[in-house]
Design a protein around this motif. Structure first.
Motif, mmCIF file in Angstrom:
data_model
loop_
_atom_site.group_PDB
_atom_site.id
_atom_site.type_symbol
_atom_site.label_atom_id
_atom_site.label_comp_id
_atom_site.label_asym_id
_atom_site.label_seq_id
_atom_site.Cartn_x
_atom_site.Cartn_y
_atom_site.Cartn_z
ATOM 1 N N GLY A 107 0.809 -1.207 0.000
ATOM 2 C CA GLY A 107 0.000 0.000 0.000
ATOM 3 C C GLY A 107 0.844 1.260 0.000
ATOM 4 O O GLY A 107 2.068 1.225 0.187
ATOM 5 N N MET A 108 0.172 2.391 -0.196
ATOM 6 C CA MET A 108 0.862 3.678 -0.203
ATOM 7 C C MET A 108 1.053 4.184 1.221
ATOM 8 O O MET A 108 0.117 4.205 2.019
ATOM 9 C CB MET A 108 0.039 4.684 -1.017
ATOM 10 C CG MET A 108 0.633 6.094 -1.059
ATOM 11 S SD MET A 108 2.289 6.146 -1.796
ATOM 12 C CE MET A 108 1.897 5.767 -3.515
ATOM 13 N N SER A 109 2.276 4.581 1.528
ATOM 14 C CA SER A 109 2.589 5.175 2.824
ATOM 15 C C SER A 109 3.050 6.611 2.607
ATOM 16 O O SER A 109 3.376 7.012 1.474
ATOM 17 C CB SER A 109 3.705 4.386 3.525
ATOM 18 O OG SER A 109 4.919 4.504 2.786
ATOM 19 N N ALA A 110 3.104 7.380 3.659
ATOM 20 C CA ALA A 110 3.563 8.769 3.551
ATOM 21 C C ALA A 110 5.008 8.815 3.066
ATOM 22 O O ALA A 110 5.373 9.663 2.237
ATOM 23 C CB ALA A 110 3.433 9.463 4.904
ATOM 24 N N GLU A 111 5.828 7.883 3.571
ATOM 25 C CA GLU A 111 7.242 7.866 3.177
ATOM 26 C C GLU A 111 7.398 7.547 1.696
ATOM 27 O O GLU A 111 8.218 8.168 0.992
ATOM 28 C CB GLU A 111 8.011 6.848 4.027
ATOM 29 C CG GLU A 111 8.145 7.206 5.499
ATOM 30 C CD GLU A 111 6.859 6.991 6.290
ATOM 31 O OE1 GLU A 111 6.768 7.525 7.413
ATOM 32 O OE2 GLU A 111 5.943 6.293 5.784
ATOM 33 N N LEU A 112 6.617 6.587 1.217
ATOM 34 C CA LEU A 112 6.685 6.214 -0.196
ATOM 35 C C LEU A 112 6.157 7.350 -1.070
ATOM 36 O O LEU A 112 6.746 7.675 -2.108
ATOM 37 C CB LEU A 112 5.881 4.940 -0.439
ATOM 38 C CG LEU A 112 5.835 4.425 -1.887
ATOM 39 C CD1 LEU A 112 7.233 4.182 -2.421
ATOM 40 C CD2 LEU A 112 4.994 3.145 -1.963
ATOM 41 N N PHE A 113 5.056 7.958 -0.654
ATOM 42 C CA PHE A 113 4.500 9.070 -1.417
ATOM 43 C C PHE A 113 5.503 10.220 -1.501
ATOM 44 O O PHE A 113 5.691 10.826 -2.564
ATOM 45 C CB PHE A 113 3.196 9.545 -0.778
ATOM 46 C CG PHE A 113 2.533 10.677 -1.505
ATOM 47 C CD1 PHE A 113 2.253 10.583 -2.872
ATOM 48 C CD2 PHE A 113 2.185 11.836 -0.831
ATOM 49 C CE1 PHE A 113 1.637 11.632 -3.551
ATOM 50 C CE2 PHE A 113 1.563 12.882 -1.494
ATOM 51 C CZ PHE A 113 1.295 12.788 -2.863
ATOM 52 N N LEU A 114 6.174 10.505 -0.397
ATOM 53 C CA LEU A 114 7.194 11.552 -0.384
ATOM 54 C C LEU A 114 8.315 11.242 -1.369
ATOM 55 O O LEU A 114 8.757 12.119 -2.130
ATOM 56 C CB LEU A 114 7.752 11.714 1.026
ATOM 57 C CG LEU A 114 8.910 12.702 1.190
ATOM 58 C CD1 LEU A 114 8.499 14.102 0.753
ATOM 59 C CD2 LEU A 114 9.394 12.705 2.641
#
Length: 220
Positions: free
Chosen positions: A103-110
């Motif tokens: 899934g998408m996490s804040a760290e990955l999105f950043l």
């Protein structure tokens, strides 16, 4: 026959969340987005729409013809494979994508935002949904650090049809692995990457995603 005479046909209904706010959706189409577009034009910024989706090797998304009473059988891999993807699409034919696991996490999105901004000369206005990862503090801090070169704008809740990037995923799930399932030894990740790369190289197809009924409010 009576229903046909009345102009009624069998149709698959569209699903809409009951939490939708019709007033917010109308305000987005007629006030909020036009304001964003004017601001982008004034600043020489590009507007992209962002979204994520997931794919499974054993999902049969397409339809097929068959003899009445004999359901067609499609061979799919017994081994489960899944992959997630994110993309950003622009009305003038621009397209960016990345694939990932889970899934998408804040760290990955950043991390993806930083890749998206790499070597970018024009400001970027990114329109997306309100997934918690998209609104995390580390994301807000990064956006602030760009000094206006990156701005995030959030769509009304429960209104995915306002995002033309949804049409990218609809197209992906009607073509590609839906029409040509994986065979032994195939990698779903590689196939999704290849399908997205084909889209990236097809400007007319990308622009067609902005001609859908529910995204007609968008102008380039």
């Amino acid at each position: 026959k009576l229903l046909a005479k009345l102009g009624l046909t069998q149709q698959k209904p569209l699903t809409r969340a009951y939490q939708r706010d019709p007033a917010a959706i109308e305000a987005w189409k007629h006030d909020t987005y036009p304001s964003i577009a004017r601001r982008a034009k004034k600043r020489g910024a590009e507007i992209y729409f962002w979204d994520e989706s997931g794919f499974r090797a054993d999902a049969v998304q397409g339809r097929s013809w068959g003899v009445e009473g004999q359901t067609p059988i499609v061979a799919v891999p017994g081994q489960r494979q899944s992959v997630s993807a994110a993309s950003a699409v622009n009305a003038k034919g621009g397209f960016w994508f990345a694939t990932y696991k889970g899934g998408m996490s804040a760290e990955l999105f950043l991390a993806m935002l930083k890749m998206l901004m790499r070597h970018r000369k024009k400001p970027l206005f990114l329109v997306l949904d309100s997934l918690p990862a998209h609104k995390a503090k580390i994301v807000k801090n990064y956006v602030a650090s760009t000094n206006g070169k990156l701005e995030l704008y959030f769509l009304p809740g429960y209104a995915p049809e306002l995002n033309p990037d949804e049409l990218v995923w609809n197209y992906m799930k009607r073509t590609g692995t839906a029409k040509s399932p994986l065979v032994a030894g195939d990698s779903l990740h590689d196939r999704i990457d290849a399908d997205l790369l084909k889209i990236q190289k097809n400007g007319p197809l990308i622009r067609s995603f902005f001609r859908g009924e529910y995204v007609a409010y968008i102008s380039d």
